[in-house]
Design a protein around this motif. Structure first.
Motif, short mmCIF file in Angstrom:
data_model
loop_
_atom_site.label_atom_id
_atom_site.label_comp_id
_atom_site.label_asym_id
_atom_site.label_seq_id
_atom_site.Cartn_x
_atom_site.Cartn_y
_atom_site.Cartn_z
N ASP A 52 -12.97 -9.12 -8.96
CA ASP A 52 -13.29 -10.10 -10.01
C ASP A 52 -14.01 -11.32 -9.42
OD1 ASP A 52 -12.25 -8.65 -12.17
OD2 ASP A 52 -10.23 -9.32 -11.71
N GLU B 139 -13.45 2.00 -2.44
CA GLU B 139 -14.37 1.60 -3.51
C GLU B 139 -15.83 1.82 -3.12
OE1 GLU B 139 -13.20 -1.98 -5.57
OE2 GLU B 139 -11.11 -1.71 -4.96
N ASN C 282 -5.91 1.60 -3.15
CA ASN C 282 -5.26 0.33 -3.52
C ASN C 282 -3.88 0.19 -2.88
OD1 ASN C 282 -7.29 0.76 -5.67
ND2 ASN C 282 -6.39 -1.09 -6.53
N LYS D 256 -4.38 -9.94 -7.74
CA LYS D 256 -4.45 -8.49 -7.85
C LYS D 256 -3.40 -8.04 -8.86
CE LYS D 256 -7.44 -8.37 -4.41
NZ LYS D 256 -7.14 -8.33 -3.00
N LEU D 257 -3.62 -6.85 -9.44
CA LEU D 257 -2.87 -6.45 -10.63
C LEU D 257 -1.34 -6.55 -10.50
CD1 LEU D 257 -2.92 -5.27 -13.51
CD2 LEU D 257 -2.80 -3.00 -12.46
N LEU E 84 0.20 -10.12 -9.88
CA LEU E 84 -0.13 -10.96 -11.04
C LEU E 84 0.78 -10.59 -12.22
CD1 LEU E 84 -3.55 -12.18 -12.19
CD2 LEU E 84 -2.16 -11.02 -13.87
N PRO F 235 -2.34 -9.51 -18.68
CA PRO F 235 -3.69 -9.13 -19.11
C PRO F 235 -4.06 -7.73 -18.60
CG PRO F 235 -3.79 -10.70 -17.30
CD PRO F 235 -2.35 -10.44 -17.54
N TYR G 95 -7.06 -5.00 -18.63
CA TYR G 95 -8.50 -4.93 -18.93
C TYR G 95 -8.82 -3.69 -19.78
CZ TYR G 95 -9.08 -8.24 -14.99
OH TYR G 95 -9.02 -9.30 -14.13
N ASN H 88 -8.11 2.85 -16.82
CA ASN H 88 -8.65 3.04 -15.47
C ASN H 88 -7.52 3.48 -14.54
OD1 ASN H 88 -10.00 0.86 -17.07
ND2 ASN H 88 -11.58 1.32 -15.57
N ARG I 37 -6.00 4.11 -10.59
CA ARG I 37 -6.02 3.76 -9.17
C ARG I 37 -4.97 4.59 -8.44
NH1 ARG I 37 -10.05 2.05 -10.89
NH2 ARG I 37 -10.94 -0.04 -10.77
N ARG J 258 -13.36 -5.68 -17.43
CA ARG J 258 -14.13 -6.15 -16.27
C ARG J 258 -15.55 -5.57 -16.36
NH1 ARG J 258 -11.54 -4.27 -10.69
NH2 ARG J 258 -10.47 -6.26 -10.77
N HIS K 218 -16.55 -1.93 -14.68
CA HIS K 218 -15.22 -1.49 -14.23
C HIS K 218 -15.20 0.00 -13.82
CE1 HIS K 218 -10.65 -1.99 -15.29
NE2 HIS K 218 -10.85 -1.58 -14.06
N TYR L 73 -10.33 5.86 -8.98
CA TYR L 73 -10.40 6.08 -7.53
C TYR L 73 -9.25 7.00 -7.15
CZ TYR L 73 -12.62 1.36 -7.58
OH TYR L 73 -13.39 0.26 -7.83
P1 TYD Z 1 -7.13 -4.98 -8.72
O1 TYD Z 1 -5.71 -5.19 -8.32
O2 TYD Z 1 -8.01 -6.18 -8.91
O3 TYD Z 1 -7.75 -3.96 -7.67
P2 TYD Z 1 -9.18 -3.15 -7.70
O4 TYD Z 1 -10.05 -3.76 -8.72
O5 TYD Z 1 -9.70 -3.39 -6.31
O6 TYD Z 1 -8.82 -1.73 -7.97
O7 TYD Z 1 -7.13 -4.16 -10.08
C1 TYD Z 1 -6.47 -2.91 -10.21
C2 TYD Z 1 -6.78 -2.35 -11.57
O8 TYD Z 1 -6.16 -3.19 -12.57
C3 TYD Z 1 -8.27 -2.36 -11.91
O9 TYD Z 1 -8.56 -1.21 -12.71
C4 TYD Z 1 -8.46 -3.62 -12.75
C5 TYD Z 1 -7.12 -3.76 -13.46
N1 TYD Z 1 -6.68 -5.15 -13.76
C6 TYD Z 1 -6.22 -5.47 -15.03
O10 TYD Z 1 -6.20 -4.63 -15.96
N2 TYD Z 1 -5.80 -6.75 -15.27
C7 TYD Z 1 -5.81 -7.72 -14.29
O11 TYD Z 1 -5.44 -8.88 -14.57
C8 TYD Z 1 -6.25 -7.36 -12.97
C9 TYD Z 1 -6.28 -8.38 -11.87
C10 TYD Z 1 -6.68 -6.06 -12.75
#
Ligand code: TYD
Ligand code: NAD
Length: 350
Positions: free
Chosen positions: A89, A133, A185, A195-196, A199, A211, A213, A218, A220, A287, A290, A294
């Motif tokens: 982000d 990534e 991840n 990071k998710l 947070l 939150p 996205y 998606n 991981r 995002r 997005h 992975y």
């Molecule tokens: P993140 O922890 O930022 O790692 P990366 O983008 O390197 O994989 O995000 C993990 C996943 O979670 C990614 O698909 C984006 C999503 N995400 C949310 O849905 N909400 C959030 O607030 C954040 C930070 C990430």
């Protein structure tokens, strides 16, 4: 190798690597070089900072003269390079910083290493830590192998891909003894709450919206950070020169399912009624660009070096949630000040 330089050791993964090396190799001098950006925190290493073989150097890897001077002074014969801007982000809101640290910073380290060892590099090692990534985004099928073509799609992954190419180019052109790994991840203690997982833990704890996205679809592949640190130790000591190893948890989760699981764990730990934390889930604007999915094929490191993750996801999540709940002061310290500004700029308009 006696003088081991670990860059980015005050960050999330780096602090676990520094702790492992300082305790496991008391006869080696471990130098943690970190510029202490918003993501670097010496509190992450309080438990080992007084060990005689631990040394901290505050320096910016973008500062070429400083980096070459440090290599001349300490003759680092092993380098484990983790320092980076690491959050997708932030790379979307400020790409340039990623180019300086992840690309120029890596080249400065390669040049300094090459300059002091030249053609006397036998027995030395430069280990570059990268991410899955760089391979781009998968559809619903398939896994990333070491031979998957690079296809980075965010400024973060493009900067990491660029640094990976430069490390390999220095090995090919100048004969530098390098090894690389690309990991999925990570999660665990000391991860910065941008990071998710951290947070979400912090928001659930404070009854704030979680939150998610887009539609949360998606995917991981999550690995407990100590399992990554153990893989790094193995690759550093036993990985074949010039090779790349993929590291992953074989543990794929859709974001929304991961968040629901986390909500259940938090309800139990905080003694909330069932379903209370899940009511905080809030779908927000996706995002930009997005990546959908992975997932890592880690059969090479498993077969060649005998690595396996030692933690199941259930154990890892349990340990992680417990750590964050027991270390509220750590969370308060890292979320005071600039974090509030970051949080409003990322989430208020979503
Ligand atoms: P993140 O922890 O930022 O790692 P990366 O983008 O390197 O994989 O995000 C993990 C996943 O979670 C990614 O698909 C984006 C999503 N995400 C949310 O849905 N909400 C959030 O607030 C954040 C930070 C990430
Ligand atoms: P992090 O953001 O928690 O830590 C990065 C560290 O680097 C911080 O301590 C920061 O102060 C330091 N740093 C940043 N810029 C610097 C500079 N110019 N000079 C010196 N130090 C600087 O990151 P992390 O999650 O621990 O990731 C570490 C490495 O692992 C990165 O290279 C990242 O690309 C890679 N990686 C991370 C993950 C993950 O899930 N977190 C997965 C695969 C690979």
């Amino acid at each position: 190798m006696k003088n081991i330089l670990i860059t980015g050791g005050a960050g999330f993964i780096g602090s676990h690597v520094v702790r492992l090396f300082v305790t496991k190799y008391p006869d080696h001098q471990i130098y943690n070089l970190d510029d202490l950006t918003y993501a670097g925190n010496l509190e992450n290493l309080r438990d080992i900072e007084k060990r005689p073989n631990y040394h901290f150097i505050k320096a910016d890897i973008v500062d070429e003269n400083r980096i070459s001077g440090l290599f001349e002074k300490h003759a680092f014969d092993g380098v484990i390079h983790l320092a980076a801007e690491s959050h997708v982000d932030r790379s979307i809101s400020n790409p340039t910083e990623f180019i300086y640290t992840n690309i120029i910073g890596t080249v400065n380290l390669l040049n300094a290493f090459r300059h002091i060892w030249g053609n006397r590099a036998a027995g030395k090692r430069f280990y570059h830590i990268s991410t899955d990534e760089v391979y781009g985004s998968l559809g619903n099928e398939g896994l990333f192998t070491e031979n998957t073509p690079y296809d980075p799609r965010s400024p973060y992954s493009a900067s990491k891909a660029s640094s990976d190419h430069l490390v390999r180019a220095y090995a090919h052109t100048f004969g530098l003894p390098v090894v690389l790994s690309n990991c999925s991840n990570n999660y665990g203690p000391f991860q910065f709450p941008e990071k998710l997982i951290p947070l979400a833990i912090n928001n659930i704890r404070n009854n704030k919206p979680i939150p998610v996205y887009g539609k949360g679809e998606n995917i991981r592949d999550w690995l407990y950070v100590e399992d990554h640190a153990a893989a790094i130790d193995l690759i550093f000591h036993e990985g074949k020169l010039g090779e790349t190893y993929n590291i992953g948890g074989s543990n794929e989760w859709k974001n929304i399912e991961l968040i629901r699981l986390l909500c259940d764990i938090m309800d139990k730990k905080l003694k909330r009624e069932e379903g209370a934390s899940a009511r905080l889930i809030t779908f927000v604007k996706d995002r930009a660009g997005h990546d959908l999915r992975y997932a890592i094929d880690s059969s090479k490191i498993q077969q060649e070096l005998g690595w396996r993750p030692a933690h199941t996801f259930e154990e890892g999540m349990e340990k992680t949630v417990e750590w964050y709940l027991e270390n509220e002061q750590w969370m308060r310290n890292v979320t005071s000040g600039d974090y509030q500004k970051y949080y409003s700029s990322q989430y208020e308009k979503r």
